[in-house]
Design a protein around this motif. Sequence first.
Motif, PDB file in Angstrom:
ATOM      1  N   GLU A 123      14.469  38.547  25.529  1.00  0.00           N
ATOM      2  CA  GLU A 123      15.118  37.610  24.612  1.00  0.00           C
ATOM      3  C   GLU A 123      14.230  36.421  24.249  1.00  0.00           C
ATOM      4  OE1 GLU A 123      19.227  34.950  24.226  1.00  0.00           O
ATOM      5  OE2 GLU A 123      19.039  36.481  25.782  1.00  0.00           O
ATOM      6  N   PRO A 124      13.609  35.742  25.228  1.00  0.00           N
ATOM      7  CA  PRO A 124      12.734  34.633  24.838  1.00  0.00           C
ATOM      8  C   PRO A 124      11.508  35.096  24.056  1.00  0.00           C
ATOM      9  CG  PRO A 124      12.595  35.044  27.195  1.00  0.00           C
ATOM     10  CD  PRO A 124      13.746  35.843  26.690  1.00  0.00           C
ATOM     11  N   LEU A 125      11.050  36.305  24.335  1.00  0.00           N
ATOM     12  CA  LEU A 125       9.906  36.829  23.584  1.00  0.00           C
ATOM     13  C   LEU A 125      10.272  37.010  22.117  1.00  0.00           C
ATOM     14  CD1 LEU A 125       7.002  37.991  23.645  1.00  0.00           C
ATOM     15  CD2 LEU A 125       8.032  40.234  24.084  1.00  0.00           C
ATOM     16  N   VAL A 126      11.462  37.555  21.865  1.00  0.00           N
ATOM     17  CA  VAL A 126      11.925  37.747  20.488  1.00  0.00           C
ATOM     18  C   VAL A 126      12.074  36.403  19.780  1.00  0.00           C
ATOM     19  CG1 VAL A 126      13.844  38.547  19.060  1.00  0.00           C
ATOM     20  CG2 VAL A 126      13.056  39.937  20.991  1.00  0.00           C
ATOM     21  N   GLU A 127      12.631  35.416  20.485  1.00  0.00           N
ATOM     22  CA  GLU A 127      12.831  34.094  19.894  1.00  0.00           C
ATOM     23  C   GLU A 127      11.502  33.434  19.550  1.00  0.00           C
ATOM     24  OE1 GLU A 127      15.153  31.966  22.719  1.00  0.00           O
ATOM     25  OE2 GLU A 127      17.020  33.034  22.262  1.00  0.00           O
ATOM     26  N   ILE A 128      10.552  33.519  20.460  1.00  0.00           N
ATOM     27  CA  ILE A 128       9.236  32.908  20.232  1.00  0.00           C
ATOM     28  C   ILE A 128       8.509  33.627  19.097  1.00  0.00           C
ATOM     29  CG2 ILE A 128       6.954  32.527  21.241  1.00  0.00           C
ATOM     30  CD1 ILE A 128       8.414  32.089  23.940  1.00  0.00           C
TER      31      ILE A 128
END
Length: 227
Positions: A123-128
């Motif tokens: 999830e944080p990878l997608v957001e970044i």
Amino acid sequence: MVPPLAADIDGTLTRPDKSIDPRVFDPIRKWEAPVVIATGKSFPYPVGLCEFFGIPLNVIAENGGAVYVESVDEVLYNGDPEGSRAVERAYLDAGYELGWGAVDPVNRWRETELAVARDQPLEPLVEIADEHGMVVVDTGYAYHVKAPDVDKASGLETAAAALGYDPEAFVAVGDSENDAELFELVGRSFAVENADETAKRTADGVTEGAFADGFLQALDRVRESDT
């Protein structure tokens, strides 16, 4: 005449343990039309594989980010190296890891995208990635961060032009969602039985066999239809 062939590596030319199935060597060597190895792996992997196959170095690497056709003798880049590096820095700065260890052979020679191990937070990878105008594709082997307009289809358009073929002349075999755009571009496509649902839904056909068994079945179907 058999059509030119675009073949994925992982999950397609391999056995379940990720090793190359030796049964694919002779059929690929004997294919009477150009063969393009199209993979999410970094550039050295498909180049080395072509060397061991004993075929011309026609490769699409990094999900279309890097393309090389031996007869042209030039590496053509479609990706966004600055975007992938920015995502990597931000992901690491946020306290996450890429998941490949200190040497990181997965990304060490990668030039246009970033690969993150699938046991790392998605999830944080997608957001970044979204913040930097990039997208994340799950190949079943890694999370790939790449430019949204770069994929195996755009890579094949580059390779096909260099080889003097229309992309629709190709048949493609693969197993993952990163093969979907390629399947939509070529004239005929096969997903092997172990493929994810996106690949199966997009392909013209799904083989009964999984992994290299399915790849060999796909080649047999192409030959049967050609006779």
